[in-house]
Design a protein around this motif. Structure first.
Motif: not given
Length: 111
Positions: A95-100, A102-105
């Motif tokens: 979940e943290a990996l996915d948020r990170l 997404a935030a980089q995009i």
């Protein structure tokens, strides 16, 4: 560095997820970890400071933000434990990996 010291340092959920994310990306700033973990800057910074004191992370200030990476003098066995734990337990921090990711995009005003 003893195994007891490293395992004590990694025994907190926030610290362990932070180290796994940093191992995955090579280097992250406090801002990135705030996005990924959904926590406020003081809490993230406090945990990162503890990991730095333990010798697990090395930090570098760049302007307003501080970037963290695994300490280059971390024993090889410790690097393997972190790497293997990350590879075989993606669901733990997915979940943290996915948020990170997404935030980089999406452009943000940090870092």
């Amino acid at each position: 560095m003893s195994p007891l010291k490293i395992f004590k340092c990694l025994s907190d959920d926030t610290r362990l997820k932070s180290v796994m994310l940093i191992a995955e990306f090579g280097e992250l700033c406090v801002c990135d970890l705030m996005q990924a973990l959904g926590l406020e800057q003081p809490k993230i910074s406090r945990h990162l400071a503890e990991l730095r004191k333990c010798g697990v992370l090395l930090d570098e200030r760049r302007g307003k933000w501080v970037y963290y990476r695994l300490h280059p003098e971390l024993p090889e066995w410790a690097n393997k434990v972190i790497s293997e734990s990350s590879v075989h337990n993606k669901s733990y921090y997915e979940e943290a990996l996915d948020r990170l990711k997404a935030a980089q995009i999406i452009p943000s005003n940090c870092c």
